[in-house]
Write a protein that holds these residues in place. Structure first.
Motif, short mmCIF file in Angstrom:
data_model
loop_
_atom_site.label_atom_id
_atom_site.label_comp_id
_atom_site.label_asym_id
_atom_site.label_seq_id
_atom_site.Cartn_x
_atom_site.Cartn_y
_atom_site.Cartn_z
N GLN A 497 0.82 -1.21 0.00
CA GLN A 497 0.00 0.00 0.00
C GLN A 497 0.86 1.26 0.00
O GLN A 497 0.36 2.35 -0.23
CB GLN A 497 -0.93 0.00 1.21
N GLN A 498 2.15 1.11 0.27
CA GLN A 498 3.06 2.26 0.26
C GLN A 498 3.98 2.26 -0.97
O GLN A 498 4.97 3.01 -0.99
CB GLN A 498 3.90 2.25 1.54
N ALA A 499 3.65 1.47 -1.98
CA ALA A 499 4.44 1.47 -3.21
C ALA A 499 4.23 2.79 -3.95
O ALA A 499 3.09 3.18 -4.21
CB ALA A 499 4.04 0.30 -4.09
N VAL A 500 5.30 3.48 -4.29
CA VAL A 500 5.17 4.81 -4.90
C VAL A 500 5.70 4.83 -6.33
O VAL A 500 5.93 5.92 -6.88
CB VAL A 500 5.89 5.88 -4.05
N TYR A 501 5.91 3.65 -6.91
CA TYR A 501 6.35 3.59 -8.30
C TYR A 501 5.37 2.71 -9.08
O TYR A 501 4.80 1.77 -8.52
CB TYR A 501 7.77 3.02 -8.40
N PRO A 502 5.17 2.99 -10.36
CA PRO A 502 4.22 2.19 -11.15
C PRO A 502 4.76 0.80 -11.41
O PRO A 502 5.96 0.55 -11.37
CB PRO A 502 4.09 3.00 -12.45
N GLY A 503 3.83 -0.10 -11.70
CA GLY A 503 4.24 -1.46 -11.98
C GLY A 503 4.45 -2.24 -10.68
O GLY A 503 4.14 -1.80 -9.59
N GLY A 504 4.98 -3.45 -10.83
CA GLY A 504 5.22 -4.30 -9.68
C GLY A 504 5.56 -5.71 -10.11
O GLY A 504 5.75 -5.99 -11.30
N PHE A 505 5.63 -6.61 -9.13
CA PHE A 505 5.94 -8.02 -9.40
C PHE A 505 5.48 -8.81 -8.19
O PHE A 505 5.03 -8.24 -7.19
CB PHE A 505 7.45 -8.21 -9.64
N THR A 506 5.57 -10.12 -8.26
CA THR A 506 5.25 -10.96 -7.12
C THR A 506 6.52 -11.69 -6.68
O THR A 506 7.46 -11.88 -7.48
CB THR A 506 4.18 -12.01 -7.46
N LEU A 536 -5.73 7.34 6.17
CA LEU A 536 -6.45 6.18 5.64
C LEU A 536 -7.58 6.60 4.70
O LEU A 536 -7.91 5.86 3.77
CB LEU A 536 -7.01 5.34 6.79
N ASP A 537 -8.17 7.76 4.94
CA ASP A 537 -9.23 8.25 4.05
C ASP A 537 -8.73 8.40 2.62
O ASP A 537 -9.50 8.27 1.67
CB ASP A 537 -9.75 9.61 4.55
N VAL A 538 -7.43 8.64 2.45
CA VAL A 538 -6.87 8.87 1.12
C VAL A 538 -6.83 7.58 0.29
O VAL A 538 -7.05 7.60 -0.91
CB VAL A 538 -5.46 9.49 1.24
N VAL A 539 -6.55 6.44 0.94
CA VAL A 539 -6.30 5.20 0.18
C VAL A 539 -7.32 4.10 0.46
O VAL A 539 -7.20 3.01 -0.11
CB VAL A 539 -4.88 4.66 0.50
N SER A 540 -8.29 4.36 1.30
CA SER A 540 -9.19 3.28 1.72
C SER A 540 -9.99 2.67 0.56
O SER A 540 -10.40 1.51 0.64
CB SER A 540 -10.14 3.78 2.81
N ALA A 541 -10.20 3.43 -0.52
CA ALA A 541 -11.01 2.91 -1.63
C ALA A 541 -10.17 2.20 -2.69
O ALA A 541 -10.72 1.65 -3.65
CB ALA A 541 -11.77 4.06 -2.28
N ASP A 542 -8.85 2.18 -2.54
CA ASP A 542 -7.96 1.62 -3.57
C ASP A 542 -7.45 0.24 -3.17
O ASP A 542 -6.68 0.11 -2.20
CB ASP A 542 -6.75 2.55 -3.79
N SER A 674 -5.77 6.76 -16.09
CA SER A 674 -5.87 7.82 -15.09
C SER A 674 -6.01 7.24 -13.69
O SER A 674 -5.38 7.70 -12.74
CB SER A 674 -7.06 8.72 -15.41
N ARG A 675 -6.85 6.20 -13.58
CA ARG A 675 -7.05 5.58 -12.27
C ARG A 675 -5.75 4.99 -11.74
O ARG A 675 -5.42 5.14 -10.56
CB ARG A 675 -8.13 4.50 -12.37
N GLU A 676 -5.01 4.34 -12.61
CA GLU A 676 -3.72 3.76 -12.19
C GLU A 676 -2.77 4.84 -11.71
O GLU A 676 -2.13 4.71 -10.65
CB GLU A 676 -3.10 2.99 -13.35
N ARG A 677 -2.66 5.94 -12.46
CA ARG A 677 -1.75 7.02 -12.08
C ARG A 677 -2.16 7.67 -10.77
O ARG A 677 -1.32 7.96 -9.90
CB ARG A 677 -1.70 8.07 -13.21
N LEU A 678 -3.47 7.90 -10.59
CA LEU A 678 -3.95 8.56 -9.38
C LEU A 678 -3.82 7.66 -8.15
O LEU A 678 -3.61 8.15 -7.04
CB LEU A 678 -5.39 9.01 -9.57
N GLU A 679 -3.94 6.36 -8.35
CA GLU A 679 -3.73 5.45 -7.22
C GLU A 679 -2.29 5.54 -6.71
O GLU A 679 -2.06 5.55 -5.51
CB GLU A 679 -4.07 4.02 -7.63
#
Length: 702
Positions: A497-506, A536-542, A674-679
């Protein structure tokens, strides 16, 4: 009043208190020694050392003398000393010729290492008991005292060796690491687990002694008459030195019992600790490194993606476990890779500016007119795709990309579009090779390739990784190669939930198996409840992924340990009015007694950090760029980006320059993109807000 006068007055007052307390210590010591003279049990040296320690009740210490070794019928523990400086497991030796040679203790010509092992084991048992109430493992210190001798403190593994004369000053210099309440809690469990060995102990101990009342005027104190071996003046000097040392943060020495258990836990392979912001993940990693260094040979590597964090953790570790600083390495991942490649003679030339320039040239040449033009995303989306999805994994064959689940990327791509991405990627790769330039991803890929070609001659005993969610797959694979799959070799710490870069992996994709070795923390110890609620109000919906295949809800289960706090929102009509409101808020906070050194001003971009630093300078407010912060206390507000502040915490945080109504729209961007960038933007704001322990200030421009 000037800062110099205030500091001078504080030091004078500290010296005054030290004199009063030293005089009280001398009075109590004289009484304890009189008791010793009338007491028959125990050796003379142990009785004399016990008297020195019993008199420290004036400083908040309690001596537990002649206690039963837990789990045995006849073995005893000489002395356990419990107080503001932690727990000391003390064994007294009346040896004529003690000396250390080749990392071992000798009594004359006889190897006496077993005596060191014994007191270390006692300290470990005490740590296990006190861990029940949250004492950090290394705050139980094994000590060998040589009675009747003067010997400067020597660190031998976990144990401290010193003479009788140096004992009390050494203890005082440890400073106040535990509060009175924490001391009482630790003493209670030790009294339970280490019961009295016999009806009579070598030293009659007064469990409770009231501290002396400090008079307003400097007292005319005469030292009590004591044996020449011991100097009360040394006590006075050590008390003053301990009082003037910057206070050690509570979290350094006292953990929640569940955290203390995690620090000591043995795992039979790679493990992970995860949980929301403020749950103590970084703290656990720091204490884990100290614990591993104290219980096994070899080097420990502590790594973070964040460049600021290693320096701060190194400074904190030096206060937490100074005896192990030469065996625990704190570094950023890219800095480690660069040093490793230099040592191996592998040529590399990282130039981030030149690399990005080459990318945009290739975009203009092969990307802009390709199938990528029909995808409703801004051009920068493709820079991120190449850096985080492709190079972050070290992909070299198209079919790998064609079959890849692009974790963290919401915009779907068909095969033709993926082929267009691959053509752009290939052109960029060729351009860098011909120019002799590497980007940041290349540095890690080179290091991984070289490590696989030839592993380290001296492997690390363990690798601890913080903020793992911000690393690339290749970066984590590099650290996995360093830590291996053996017991306690690799500990990954982070929060998706604290990832600040786009993309990811497992982690499964990276070849790391943590099944049965993953711990989720659910109690926030850092943020006051009002601060946490706002964050928490900022990210609770993501929803988000946390290095695995499952989506997790943004509204997570979490307990809050600290009530209260404050959150202030300012909506300014323009930048000038926001600047004025920011300066006034900082001044109001310090006027109310807060220290600038406990504050931080954080922004999302380096440009904004520089702009607000200028605002503070023009207002005469002293500041320290966050990139120069190394964990050393200072009276200046820290200023930098949220990314640089990851893993850190401050009592008060200012977040100016936020945009009312959210981030601006980007031309040509689809709703999915847009949703991905804003998340990502919301997660970054969440990270910034949760750096605040007590107070949060949010500055918006309409």
């Amino acid at each position: 009043m000037s800062a110099e006068l205030v500091a001078g007055r504080s030091q004078s007052e500290a010296a005054h208190r030290a004199r009063v307390r030293a005089a009280e210590y001398a009075r109590l010591l004289a009484g304890e020694r009189e008791q010793v003279r009338r007491h028959e049990a125990g050796s003379a040296g142990e009785r004399r050392v016990g008297a020195l320690l019993a008199a420290m009740s004036a400083f908040g210490w309690t001596l537990l003398a002649d206690r039963r070794w837990p789990g045995t019928k006849h073995a005893n523990v000489d002395l356990l000393h419990v107080g503001p400086g932690g727990v000391l497991a003390i064994d007294v030796k009346a040896w004529a010729e003690p000396h250390v040679e080749g990392g071992r203790l000798f009594r004359g010509q006889e190897d006496a290492s077993d005596d060191v092992d014994k007191v270390v084991r006692i300290a470990e048992l005490a740590a296990e008991s006190a861990g029940e109430v949250g004492l950090a493992p290394l705050e139980a210190v094994p000590v060998l005292v040589f009675a009747g001798r003067s010997l400067a403190p020597v660190q031998l593994g976990r144990a401290v060796l010193l003479g009788e004369q140096e004992l009390v000053p050494w203890i005082n210099r440890r400073g106040a690491r535990l509060t009175a309440e924490q001391v009482a809690a630790v003493r209670t469990v030790l009294e339970r687990d280490f019961p009295p060995y016999a009806d009579a102990s070598p030293v009659p101990v007064s469990v409770v002694t009231l501290p002396p009342v400090v008079p307003l005027l400097r007292p005319a104190v005469q030292d009590a008459e004591v044996e020449a071996l011991f100097s009360v003046a040394d006590v006075e000097r050590s008390l003053l030195e301990g009082a003037l040392v910057a206070p050690i943060e509570d979290w350094m020495t006292f953990l929640h019992p569940a955290q203390a258990k995690l620090v000591r836990q043995t795992r039979n392979g790679p493990a992970r600790v995860r949980g929301p912001a403020g749950t103590g993940k970084t703290v656990i990693g720091l204490h884990r490194a100290a614990y591993l260094a104290s219980t096994r040979p070899g080097r420990i590597l502590c790594v973070s993606f964040v460049r600021t964090l290693p320096a701060v953790l190194a400074a904190t570790f030096a206060r937490l476990a100074p005896q192990h600083v030469d065996r625990v390495e704190f570094t950023g991942l890219h800095a480690w890779a660069r040093r490793f490649l230099d040592a191996r003679g592998v040529r590399h030339h990282v130039d981030l500016g030149a690399a990005e320039t080459w990318f945009w040239r290739m975009w203009a040449r092969v990307g802009r007119g390709s199938a990528l033009a029909e995808v409703p995303v801004p051009p920068r989306y493709w820079w991120e795709e190449v850096q985080h999805v492709l190079k972050g994994r070290g992909l070299t064959e198209f079919e790998e990309y064609a079959a890849l689940e692009r974790v963290g990327r919401s915009t779907p791509l068909n095969r033709a579009q993926r082929e267009a991405v691959w053509q752009l990627y290939t052109a960029y790769d060729v351009a860098l090779r011909e120019a002799g330039v590497h980007d940041a991803a290349d540095l890690l890929l080179l290091a991984l390739a070289e490590l696989r070609r030839e592993p380290l001659a001296e492997p690390y005993a363990a690798v601890v990784v913080d903020e793992v969610q911000d690393l690339s797959r290749a970066g984590v694979q590099l650290l996995h190669a360093l830590g291996g799959d053996g017991p306690d070799g690799l500990l990954l710490i982070g929060d998706g939930q604290q990832a600040v870069y786009p993309g990811g992996f497992t982690l499964a994709e990276a070849g790391i198996d943590i099944r049965g070795r993953s711990t989720v923390l659910e109690t926030n110890y850092r943020n006051a409840s009002r601060v946490l609620e706002a964050a928490l109000d900022v990210v609770s919906a993501d929803a988000f992924r946390d290095l695995d295949d499952a989506l997790e809800a943004g509204a997570r289960r979490m307990a809050v340990a600290r009530a209260g706090g404050s959150t202030t929102r300012v909506d300014a009509r323009d930048a000038a009015h926001l600047d004025a409101a920011l300066v006034q808020a900082v001044r109001d906070l310090t006027a109310g007694g807060a220290s600038l050194g406990d504050c931080a001003l954080l922004t999302t971009t380096t440009k904004d950090a520089g702009r607000y630093a200028g605002t503070l300078r023009r207002a005469g407010i002293p500041l320290l760029p966050l990139e120069d912060y190394a964990g050393v206390p200072c009276g200046r507000i820290k200023v930098g980006t949220i990314k640089r502040a990851k893993g850190l915490e401050f009592k008060h945080v200012f977040l100016p320059g936020l945009r009312a109504g959210g981030e601006a729209a980007v031309a040509g961007e689809s709703e999915v993109a847009s949703r991905e960038r804003l998340e990502v933007a919301r997660r970054e704001l969440y990270v910034g807000m949760t750096r605040a322990r007590d107070g949060l200030w949010l500055g918006y421009v309409g």
